[in-house]
Each structure stands twice: as C-alpha cells, then as structure tokens.
Design a protein around this motif. Sequence first.
Motif, PDB file in Angstrom:
ATOM      1  N   ASP A 227      33.529  93.430  50.506  1.00  0.00           N
ATOM      2  CA  ASP A 227      33.697  92.768  49.352  1.00  0.00           C
ATOM      3  C   ASP A 227      34.539  92.331  48.676  1.00  0.00           C
ATOM      4  OD1 ASP A 227      32.882  93.922  46.700  1.00  0.00           O
ATOM      5  OD2 ASP A 227      34.416  95.392  46.653  1.00  0.00           O
ATOM      6  N   TYR A 228      34.106  91.583  48.480  1.00  0.00           N
ATOM      7  CA  TYR A 228      34.877  89.891  47.923  1.00  0.00           C
ATOM      8  C   TYR A 228      36.090  90.693  47.124  1.00  0.00           C
ATOM      9  CZ  TYR A 228      36.345  85.646  46.237  1.00  0.00           C
ATOM     10  OH  TYR A 228      36.524  84.558  45.517  1.00  0.00           O
ATOM     11  N   VAL A 229      37.935  89.934  47.839  1.00  0.00           N
ATOM     12  CA  VAL A 229      38.814  90.239  46.454  1.00  0.00           C
ATOM     13  C   VAL A 229      39.163  89.537  45.095  1.00  0.00           C
ATOM     14  CG1 VAL A 229      41.495  90.666  46.388  1.00  0.00           C
ATOM     15  CG2 VAL A 229      39.959  90.887  48.443  1.00  0.00           C
ATOM     16  N   VAL A 230      38.544  89.346  44.387  1.00  0.00           N
ATOM     17  CA  VAL A 230      39.127  88.313  42.755  1.00  0.00           C
ATOM     18  C   VAL A 230      40.378  88.128  42.616  1.00  0.00           C
ATOM     19  CG1 VAL A 230      36.236  89.398  42.313  1.00  0.00           C
ATOM     20  CG2 VAL A 230      38.423  90.465  41.257  1.00  0.00           C
ATOM     21  N   SER A 231      40.347  87.626  41.975  1.00  0.00           N
ATOM     22  CA  SER A 231      42.172  86.669  41.771  1.00  0.00           C
ATOM     23  C   SER A 231      42.478  87.961  40.652  1.00  0.00           C
ATOM     24  CB  SER A 231      41.593  85.737  40.469  1.00  0.00           C
ATOM     25  OG  SER A 231      41.098  84.338  41.640  1.00  0.00           O
ATOM     26  N   ASP A 232      43.872  87.932  40.972  1.00  0.00           N
ATOM     27  CA  ASP A 232      44.559  88.804  40.111  1.00  0.00           C
ATOM     28  C   ASP A 232      44.657  88.023  38.332  1.00  0.00           C
ATOM     29  OD1 ASP A 232      46.842  91.218  38.949  1.00  0.00           O
ATOM     30  OD2 ASP A 232      48.237  89.368  38.648  1.00  0.00           O
ATOM     31  N   PRO A 233      44.348  89.192  37.544  1.00  0.00           N
ATOM     32  CA  PRO A 233      43.802  88.325  36.362  1.00  0.00           C
ATOM     33  C   PRO A 233      45.235  87.610  35.858  1.00  0.00           C
ATOM     34  CG  PRO A 233      42.802  91.001  36.603  1.00  0.00           C
ATOM     35  CD  PRO A 233      43.622  90.624  37.365  1.00  0.00           C
ATOM     36  N   ALA A 234      46.492  88.169  35.774  1.00  0.00           N
ATOM     37  CA  ALA A 234      47.222  88.231  35.145  1.00  0.00           C
ATOM     38  C   ALA A 234      47.704  86.469  36.056  1.00  0.00           C
ATOM     39  CB  ALA A 234      48.432  89.066  35.325  1.00  0.00           C
ATOM     40  N   ALA A 235      47.910  86.498  37.028  1.00  0.00           N
ATOM     41  CA  ALA A 235      47.488  85.100  37.027  1.00  0.00           C
ATOM     42  C   ALA A 235      47.074  84.577  37.225  1.00  0.00           C
ATOM     43  CB  ALA A 235      48.354  85.488  39.454  1.00  0.00           C
ATOM     44  N   LEU A 236      45.982  84.848  37.346  1.00  0.00           N
ATOM     45  CA  LEU A 236      44.432  83.420  37.190  1.00  0.00           C
ATOM     46  C   LEU A 236      44.803  83.017  35.714  1.00  0.00           C
ATOM     47  CD1 LEU A 236      42.307  82.309  37.989  1.00  0.00           C
ATOM     48  CD2 LEU A 236      40.997  83.954  36.899  1.00  0.00           C
ATOM     49  N   GLU A 237      44.749  83.817  34.653  1.00  0.00           N
ATOM     50  CA  GLU A 237      45.478  83.458  33.347  1.00  0.00           C
ATOM     51  C   GLU A 237      46.333  82.286  33.136  1.00  0.00           C
ATOM     52  OE1 GLU A 237      45.690  86.422  30.569  1.00  0.00           O
ATOM     53  OE2 GLU A 237      46.238  84.805  28.733  1.00  0.00           O
ATOM     54  N   ALA A 238      47.800  83.060  33.835  1.00  0.00           N
ATOM     55  CA  ALA A 238      48.881  82.241  34.085  1.00  0.00           C
ATOM     56  C   ALA A 238      48.764  80.991  34.520  1.00  0.00           C
ATOM     57  CB  ALA A 238      50.077  83.252  34.578  1.00  0.00           C
ATOM     58  N   ALA A 239      47.612  80.722  35.902  1.00  0.00           N
ATOM     59  CA  ALA A 239      48.156  79.800  36.404  1.00  0.00           C
ATOM     60  C   ALA A 239      46.620  78.315  36.161  1.00  0.00           C
ATOM     61  CB  ALA A 239      47.218  79.983  37.648  1.00  0.00           C
ATOM     62  N   GLY A 240      46.115  79.401  34.600  1.00  0.00           N
ATOM     63  CA  GLY A 240      45.713  78.158  34.276  1.00  0.00           C
ATOM     64  C   GLY A 240      46.423  77.674  32.631  1.00  0.00           C
ATOM     65  N   ASN A 241      46.996  78.495  32.279  1.00  0.00           N
ATOM     66  CA  ASN A 241      47.799  78.050  31.073  1.00  0.00           C
ATOM     67  C   ASN A 241      48.752  77.019  32.137  1.00  0.00           C
ATOM     68  OD1 ASN A 241      46.678  79.636  29.876  1.00  0.00           O
ATOM     69  ND2 ASN A 241      48.481  81.594  29.904  1.00  0.00           N
ATOM     70  N   CYS A 242      49.492  77.245  32.768  1.00  0.00           N
ATOM     71  CA  CYS A 242      50.258  76.173  34.100  1.00  0.00           C
ATOM     72  C   CYS A 242      49.524  74.757  34.078  1.00  0.00           C
ATOM     73  CB  CYS A 242      50.686  76.780  35.432  1.00  0.00           C
ATOM     74  SG  CYS A 242      52.449  75.876  35.398  1.00  0.00           S
ATOM     75  N   ALA A 243      47.998  74.672  33.795  1.00  0.00           N
ATOM     76  CA  ALA A 243      47.289  73.786  34.542  1.00  0.00           C
ATOM     77  C   ALA A 243      47.429  73.296  33.362  1.00  0.00           C
ATOM     78  CB  ALA A 243      46.577  73.901  35.503  1.00  0.00           C
ATOM     79  N   SER A 244      47.571  73.357  32.484  1.00  0.00           N
ATOM     80  CA  SER A 244      47.240  73.027  30.994  1.00  0.00           C
ATOM     81  C   SER A 244      48.604  72.163  30.909  1.00  0.00           C
ATOM     82  CB  SER A 244      47.121  73.904  29.761  1.00  0.00           C
ATOM     83  OG  SER A 244      46.276  74.689  29.641  1.00  0.00           O
ATOM     84  N   GLU A 245      49.673  72.689  31.052  1.00  0.00           N
ATOM     85  CA  GLU A 245      50.965  72.281  30.986  1.00  0.00           C
ATOM     86  C   GLU A 245      51.294  71.198  31.754  1.00  0.00           C
ATOM     87  OE1 GLU A 245      55.394  74.246  31.738  1.00  0.00           O
ATOM     88  OE2 GLU A 245      53.197  76.237  29.894  1.00  0.00           O
ATOM     89  N   TYR A 246      50.472  71.776  32.788  1.00  0.00           N
ATOM     90  CA  TYR A 246      50.939  69.695  34.054  1.00  0.00           C
ATOM     91  C   TYR A 246      50.091  69.011  33.595  1.00  0.00           C
ATOM     92  CZ  TYR A 246      49.655  67.253  38.543  1.00  0.00           C
ATOM     93  OH  TYR A 246      49.846  66.179  39.109  1.00  0.00           O
ATOM     94  N   LEU A 247      48.837  69.275  33.202  1.00  0.00           N
ATOM     95  CA  LEU A 247      47.932  67.962  32.268  1.00  0.00           C
ATOM     96  C   LEU A 247      48.638  67.324  31.150  1.00  0.00           C
ATOM     97  CD1 LEU A 247      44.314  69.746  33.693  1.00  0.00           C
ATOM     98  CD2 LEU A 247      45.584  67.375  34.192  1.00  0.00           C
ATOM     99  N   SER A 248      49.353  68.229  30.217  1.00  0.00           N
ATOM    100  CA  SER A 248      49.372  68.366  29.169  1.00  0.00           C
ATOM    101  C   SER A 248      50.193  66.660  28.778  1.00  0.00           C
ATOM    102  CB  SER A 248      49.988  67.945  28.283  1.00  0.00           C
ATOM    103  OG  SER A 248      51.356  69.256  28.330  1.00  0.00           O
TER     104      SER A 248
END
Length: 568
Positions: free
Chosen positions: A191-212
């Motif tokens: 069984d695959y371990v999925v991402s931690d939802p909160a960490a995934l969301e925070a990392a996504g937001n951080c990526a937007s900041e990094y690229l902005s």
Amino acid sequence: MSAHDKKFTVGDYLAQRLAEIGICHHFVVPGDYNLILLDKLSANPNLTEIGCANELNCSMAAEGYARANGASVCVVTFSVGALSAFNGTGSAYAENLPLILVSGSPNTNDAGQFHILHHTLGNGDYTYQYEMAKKITCCAVAVARAEEAPRLIDRAIRHALLARKPCYIEIPTNLAGASCVRPGPISAVTDYVVSDPAALEAAGNCASEYLSGKLKPVILVGPKLRRAGAEAELLRLAEAMGCAVAVQPAAKGMFPEDHPQFVGIFWGQVSTGAADTIVHWADALICVGTIFNDYSTVGWTAVPDIPLMAADMDHVTFPGAHFSRVRLPEFLGRLAEQVSFNDTTMVEYNRLRPDPLHLHVAAPEDALTRKEISRQVQDMMGPKTSLFVETGDSWFNGIQLKLPQGAQFEIEMQWGHIGWSIPASFGYALHYPERRTIVMVGDGSFQVTAQEVSQMVRFRIPITIILINNRGYTIEVEIHDGSYNKIKNWDYAMLIRAFNSTDGDAKGLVANTAGELAEAIAIAAKHDGGPTLIECTIDQDDCSRELITWGHYVASANARPPRHQRED
Ligand code: TPU
Ligand code: MG
C-alpha cells in the motif's frame, strides 16, 4: 488450514510475497546455506529461477531487473556469496532501486554451541553479515525463529518498496523449510503512503511564492524522477509551464528528447545542446529528483548558483522552507494545475538552439573511430531500443546520442561500477524480451563481468554488445595516468564463441573498419538466438573531447588539498 493442506513453510512464504509484488524471475547462486530456500522458491509456479555465474553479477543482474520491473530479488549463500552481492546491493541503494537481497545463514543451533562453521570468519560470530547489511539497505532483518518470519519478511519488503531502496532478509538454513503461517493480503505490504494533505498544500503554496515574480523559470530533471514514478506528472507540469526542460546525465530519457521543450543534458562544461547556457540564465530552477554529485557537477564546477526549489521523492525544499511526506507524483500533479504559462526560457533557447550536426559518414574502408561507432549506433536506435552505457568513454558517447520516442536509456552514474552493464542489461532484458537491448561498454569494464555473457547465451537473450576496445582504461588516463591503466588485450570475439560450447548461439564479431561495423550491426539485427558481441577496435588516443574536459575537472576536485593544510 485443513489437516490435508500441504505443509506451508518460511520459504513458501517468501516465494509467495515475491510473486505477489510482481517479481517473475529470481536471480540466484546456490550454496549449502540456501539450498532448501531455493527449492521452495523454484516450487512457486510464478517464479523462474535465473542462475548466475557469481554473486557480484547476480546482484548486478537483479539491479538491472529492478530498473525494468520495479523490484527484484537476489538469493545467495552466507558470506562468500553475500559479501560479493553487497556490491550490487550498494548500487541499488545509490541508484534508488528496491532490490531484495536474501541470504541463507547458519543453522540456528550453531551460534549457541560455539561451533566454528565454513564460509564464515571462523571466530564464532555469525552476526557480522547482518550488521554490515544494515549499512547498505533501508531495512535489514535476520529471521531467528520461524514464527517471526512473516512479520520480518513483510517489514523488509514494505520498507524497500516505499523507500525505493534495497532491503536484506537473512534466513537460516534450518528455517527455510520450517512450518509457517500463510500470508494475509499483499496490500498490507504494497500500500502506497500518500502525501500528508497539509504538507502537500503548504508546499504547493510555497511553490507559487517561489515562482511569483520570476521571469525565467527552468525545470531540471534528475534520476530520481523515474524511481518515484513521476514521469507523466513532470510532463504535465512542463507543458503547463511551457518553459525549458534540461535533464541531468543520469536522467537521460526521463523527459522525451523529441519534445520541443527538451533543451539538452545539463552537465556543466560537457552539456549537450545549450543546456548549460539556459540553466545559468534562469532566475528560478525547479529541480526534480536531481542528484548533484562530483560527477554530475563536473568536479563541482557546475553547481547551480541561484536559490533552488528541490522536489525529491518524498519531500520538497525551498529557500527557507522544507516539507516532509510530499510525494513527488502528487506534488508535480498539483503544480501542473496551479502554475501559469511562461515560455520565456523557450523563446531564448530557440535563439540559442544549436544547428543539427552534419555528421561525417566514414567510407567503408576507413579505420573505425569513436565518432563513426556513435553514428552507427545512432542509426540502430528505434522506439523499442534500450541503451545501456557503461562507465568510461561510453558514458560520454552515449549521452551525445539522440533518443527517439520510446527509446530507453540506462546508466549507473551514482555507483559507477565498471562491468555493471553486462549483468544489468541481462537482468533488464529478461523483463523486456520485446525490447532491443544494446550495450556500449569499454574493454576494461567488460573484463570485470564478462562471464555473465554466458547467461545471455544460456537464456538466448539477443543483446547487442558494442565493445569499444581502446586497449585500456582511457577514462582513468584522463583523470590520472599510470602503468595501471594498461590492460591485457583479449580476443573478445573468440571468447564469446567459447561461451557457446555445443549448444549456444552467440555471435562474436570484430570490426576494424566502418564497413565491417555496418556489416556486423546488420548481422546482430537479424540474430535472435543469443547475444552478439561486436569488438570495435579504435586507436588508443581516440576519445571524446567531453571525457577529456570532464576528467580534467574531476581530477582537480580529487586533488584538492586537505583544508587544514592550506596556507591561506
Ligand atoms: O572507454 P574506456 O577505456 O574509458 O573504458 P574501459 O576500457 O571500460 O575502462 C574503464 C576504466 C575505469 C576504472 C578502472 N573506470 N573507472 N574505473 C575505476 C573503477 C574500478 N573498479 C570498479 C568496480 N569500478 C570503477 N569505476
Ligand atoms: Mg578502454
């Protein structure tokens, strides 16, 4: 379980688990500590036993099989076998491949009785192999009682599959046939371990900041992309961004080379296309599964010097923030949904894009050169080709080739064990009989693992081996020369015919000219009953400009004085 049920054993348990995770071939060398275990494994109808000539090759064959199949197993005997198999296990660790190393071990009664046993150090200690295995695997287990076997076997396999690293399972000779309970559903192991939802969301937001606010984003792909199973998501992300995509040498082929956004191999001074120019021009670098080591950075001369976003197999790091348990496919998939299109780096790249090279075609009677070999190998490549390139000038020659759609490329750049390509391509090709596997290997590397060609003969695997005979260790000459870089020449074509004995169908051919190579390749293309080895003789000084340049910088990095001895 009914009373009539055939006795189910520890060996049966392991066999069932291996089959359930999709392993169809198990690579083995027998020895008295593992014979009962081997009987149990071969009794499983879903497993085919593949005997190898020695344990180094056995582990490297399993390493190659894991590249193709996603997981593999190598079964050896205690110490004399396992210590050799540690080398391929180290490769699997370095290259992020779940190889399951299984070793037979002494009878459980012997340690307590202070018996001295064969194949051991002779000091009464039987724990050293397990202790050593801990260092080169993500999980090592030693079964001491049959009752513990299910828990330990499941634990080791689960860790290996999740971490994409090797694991180690030690089974005493008198426990392989001991009674054992039957396994539960395999999903508990796989069984695959999925991402931690909160960490995934925070990392996504951080990526937007990094690229902005960034104007010139570039994606740099590394070898862990494929190991994380994230190639499709990377392609989606790249197309959503429209930016330039460069690839590290060990990741060649992980982003399609016929894609308009592919800008070449980023390898510092020995980059292809204009990949280094565009990577250094970037103001945002999205690194995906990258490995920056001394080889990939050309002796530390090509380390990107802007703040990076680094997406690894199960975590993401930004300048100033880190997110654990963010799985690469999920992270890239999410980014693909949220990024905005910015093709500035492609517009620039299209100005820099080098014109296609007009390769010189040698006349048939011309003495063979490295360039002509590459030109002819290029013509062999099709959508079903898998190309293995060995440590040596073959790395540099292979990296320069263009991969047509569907072609695969395999390189072992982190571990860099000469001789890897022979057993690894054999293991790989067992999984992919429909693909055409080609190996580019130097004479020095071939001498390390040459015996394993006999397995290609035995199992009738039509691998084409392009053996480049430059009479020595040229890559080492370029790093640091000495008498040790000369080797004994062999009659390689005749050696292959010796492997045939009375029942094999391998071909051993020699090419001294361009025309002879073309003829030999035509013979290889039609030959399906076994391997074809083409010994290509070239001048000792005929090596790539890239190898010379790279060797110079790696030598400088190796020669840095100890810091405390510096005068400044
Ligand atoms: O094309 P060319 O001549 O460079 O390749 P060839 O002939 O295969 O020679 C390779 C020479 C080489 C050595 C001896 N490359 N790296 N090494 C160091 C080395 C030693 N032992 C192992 C197991 N792996 C190594 N990489
Ligand atoms: Mg050589």
